[in-house]
Design an enzyme around this catalytic site. Sequence first.
Site, short mmCIF file in Angstrom:
data_model
loop_
_atom_site.label_atom_id
_atom_site.label_comp_id
_atom_site.label_asym_id
_atom_site.label_seq_id
_atom_site.Cartn_x
_atom_site.Cartn_y
_atom_site.Cartn_z
N SER A 1 -10.24 0.26 6.70
CA SER A 1 -9.57 0.28 5.39
C SER A 1 -8.97 -1.03 4.92
O SER A 1 -8.62 -1.15 3.75
CB SER A 1 -8.48 1.33 5.37
OG SER A 1 -9.05 2.56 5.09
N SER B 1 -9.78 2.33 2.49
CA SER B 1 -8.89 2.99 1.59
C SER B 1 -7.88 2.09 0.87
O SER B 1 -7.30 2.50 -0.13
CB SER B 1 -8.09 4.05 2.37
OG SER B 1 -7.26 3.43 3.35
N LYS C 1 0.88 -1.18 0.00
CA LYS C 1 0.00 0.00 0.00
C LYS C 1 0.91 1.23 0.00
O LYS C 1 1.88 1.27 0.78
CB LYS C 1 -0.90 -0.02 1.24
CG LYS C 1 -1.95 1.08 1.25
CD LYS C 1 -2.86 0.99 2.49
CE LYS C 1 -3.93 2.06 2.49
NZ LYS C 1 -4.81 2.03 3.68
N1 GLN Z 1 -13.29 4.69 5.70
C1 GLN Z 1 -12.74 5.15 6.92
C2 GLN Z 1 -12.40 6.61 6.82
O1 GLN Z 1 -12.61 7.16 5.81
C3 GLN Z 1 -11.53 4.36 7.31
C4 GLN Z 1 -10.28 4.75 6.64
C5 GLN Z 1 -9.12 3.92 7.07
O2 GLN Z 1 -9.27 2.91 7.77
N2 GLN Z 1 -7.93 4.36 6.71
O3 GLN Z 1 -11.96 7.20 7.74
#
Ligand code: GLN
Length: 456
Positions: free
Chosen positions: A165, A141, A66
């Site tokens: 994410s 994400s 990532k």
């Molecule tokens: N979807 C969640 C957010 O937008 C989690 C993002 C993440 O875990 N990096 O904050």
Amino acid sequence: MQIATKEVSAVDMVKTALEKAKRFENYNIFISLNEENALRKAKEIDEKIKKGENPGRLAGVPYALKDNFLNPEGNSTAASKILEPLGSPITATAVEKLEKEGAIMIGRANLDAFAHGSSTENSYFGPTKNSKDEARVAGGSSGGSAVAVALDIVQFATGTDTGGSIRQPASFNGVFGFKPTYGTISRYGVVAMASSTDVIGFFTKSADDMDLLMSICAGQDPKDMTTLPDYYNQTPAKDVKRIGVIKDFDNDKVAPEIREALKSEVKKLESKGCEIVELDMPTLKYALAVYYIIVPAEVSSNLSRYDGIRYAYRSDDAKDLADVYSKTRNDGFMPENKRRIMIGNFVLSSGFYDAYYLKAQKARTKIIEEYSKAFEKCDFILTPVAPNPAFKLGEKVNDPVSMYLEDVMSVPINLAGLPSLSLPVGETKDGLSLGLQLIGPRRSDKNILAFAKELA
Ligand code: GLN
């Protein structure tokens, strides 16, 4: 995990992975490929094998990184314009541990810029497409990482999970995604989102592979003061008998197919001799609001370092110092990053700190207590990962609140620092992946994975 041997060369494994990555280019999985370094490392592994040396537990295994993990091979962009030119001088501890065992990074996977999002549509490099339906989102994400594993380009990928994410894109693409207990794997060298909920984890095709990666990466790191001593490899086996299900999550805001999947999994568990315990967890309904106060507060603090002076991109048409800051940041961040910086500054500002930030911290403590009570009644909790399967590209991107609502079932776990495994449990009639998550008390990571192995 298929590792390189005398019969299967690391060079062949890496070449195949790179070819596949190129073949699936239209999915926009990778921000950059790491061809030269990967092939050089593969040759070194093959040499070791030839000489009879130990090539490591992940010898020649191609993986996707990532792109919020730092590593000097290529640029570490966090999918943002502001870090696009960043050649990192350091290597993340997790990357170091994986590569010491012979794993080979073939490319940097796409994400929502700075990991802010639930669909990978907030990337400066454009969205990643879902592995089952190209008109739909990959989830986020860590969308690129999930799709890279789902399409069998790589055997595993790294991810970060601040509020879902890893688990949500895993469930959107039919792979395993694990969010460990907070502090299990070092965050050193990973671009910070919200430091009190960020964790490092992985995407794999099996619970066995996940266990191997965890056993390699878990442990204390002097460079990250929040890491725990390695409990993972010392966890005694546990007999799991009682599975909790949360009453409130069975409602009409959850897609019928997901509710069905949960019911059939519950039946399966019962037939295996598990006792199902109904849990009443009334505080969880506040978790999303709490998350979207605490996380932006930490985001606004963590992103303040990107000022155009110390890192990467700087706007070149600024007339004075204040202008450098504002033009660089305005230009370099995505709209969602800016939204969070603004919310964060608002909830931390002197007039609103008590009303929002402090109150959210108190509610967070209540949520932690509620989980502790729940785990007196059951060993693990089984819930959906998200209320819907993968949604259409563009469907929610201009409606941040509806995007945030997708996180309602994943964020409470991060607020409490608990481990949770997203596991694939089938498909909708249209072929979209469905996932459920198995949540355990802190430091039960090894037992969650052991239980998942049994379920398979
Ligand atoms: N979807 C969640 C957010 O937008 C989690 C993002 C993440 O875990 N990096 O904050």
